[in-house]
Design a protein around this motif. Sequence first.
Motif, PDB file in Angstrom:
ATOM      1  N   THR A 220      16.530 -28.778   2.583  1.00  0.00           N
ATOM      2  CA  THR A 220      15.713 -27.341   2.812  1.00  0.00           C
ATOM      3  C   THR A 220      14.850 -26.642   1.695  1.00  0.00           C
ATOM      4  N   ILE A 221      15.004 -27.467   0.577  1.00  0.00           N
ATOM      5  CA  ILE A 221      14.193 -26.998  -0.384  1.00  0.00           C
ATOM      6  C   ILE A 221      13.329 -27.650  -1.480  1.00  0.00           C
ATOM      7  N   VAL A 272       6.985 -24.007  -4.657  1.00  0.00           N
ATOM      8  CA  VAL A 272       8.614 -24.175  -4.309  1.00  0.00           C
ATOM      9  C   VAL A 272       8.354 -24.607  -2.727  1.00  0.00           C
ATOM     10  N   TRP A 274      10.041 -24.250   1.038  1.00  0.00           N
ATOM     11  CA  TRP A 274      11.699 -24.000   1.558  1.00  0.00           C
ATOM     12  C   TRP A 274      11.239 -24.341   2.824  1.00  0.00           C
ATOM     13  N   GLN A 275      12.167 -24.874   3.789  1.00  0.00           N
ATOM     14  CA  GLN A 275      12.216 -24.944   5.009  1.00  0.00           C
ATOM     15  C   GLN A 275      13.855 -24.608   5.968  1.00  0.00           C
ATOM     16  N   ALA A 276      12.854 -22.698   6.415  1.00  0.00           N
ATOM     17  CA  ALA A 276      13.426 -21.644   6.188  1.00  0.00           C
ATOM     18  C   ALA A 276      14.621 -22.246   7.673  1.00  0.00           C
ATOM     19  N   SER A 283       5.927 -21.624   1.613  1.00  0.00           N
ATOM     20  CA  SER A 283       5.447 -21.869   0.765  1.00  0.00           C
ATOM     21  C   SER A 283       4.948 -21.457   0.024  1.00  0.00           C
TER      22      SER A 283
END
Length: 339
Positions: A220-221, A272, A274-276, A283
Amino acid sequence: MSMPSPRAVAVLCLSAAGLAAVPARAGNGLNVTGIGAQSLGMGSADLAVPGSTAAVTINPANLTQIPGSRLDASIEPFVTNGFSHRDALNSRKRSDQPYGALLNASYARKLWRPDLTLGVGMFVAGGSGSEYEDLNTAFGTVDAYAVTFGVTRLATGIGWQLTPQLSLGAAFNLSYASLRQKLYPNTSDAASGFNGLRLDGADGVSGNGRIGLLYQLTPTIAIGASYASINKLKLEGGELSVNYGAIDQGVVRYGEARVKGFALPQELGVGVAWQATPKWLLSTEVTWLDWSGAAKSVRLSARDPETANANVPQSVVLDQALEFRDQFVFALGTAYDLT
């Protein structure tokens, strides 16, 4: 190299001041804020966000995440905000050309090896402009001031997926830059030695490179990084017209006009993403723009006047400090998939 007369210096000092001051107010210096629909939608926080083929000019490593082939194109209309002029002789006046549009198009496809992706694109990479047609001058005339500066980029790059987690990319850019300016071209004043001018047709092609990295730290990151070398813009082959009407010489045109010293800076950015959740992406990134190393000073020069009259300088040259300062651009963007 011959030196200009005092009246020529007066003209060119004002010219260089205009050239230096106006572009410094645009976006991230001379750079546009974002390139393409995804980049703008993410507030330019896109170094670790694959998906768009505009990656060829943002982070070429992101090309590897495009399956098969893809074509992107965008039209970005805009209205300039905050460009105005006011002084003791003029109430606040907005630019006479506040509207414009940026056109971008790019394409990417997998090569004979699935770990290699080629990308090409043409983008509006930067610039600035303002135009005031009816300004009251200190010389008792009503005249125009305008400057239009633009950079269009042709980018070609390749992304290489070394492992499922790590991708690298590299791109080469050809940039076409053009500059036009008017500084009270219909005004010439004997008392002050001021002579208005007009600069047309100064343009040229230059090149620079970009490398990038994309690393999937966890499912996810993702971490993205990109570095671009300095792009020293060429502005040559123009025509400088100087109004010597106050000394009865009329408008004199100089050939081989050029402006040296403008550049798009080297830049280094890290981001960076992040697909929370499966639908929500967050992002962020920080980018350093080395303006102090790219725009230290500018030289405006011209020669070969159309007349050999001794009252007219046979060449004009001026060096002017720009004093651009570095920028650190912090960006934060988010995306949510409704369906």
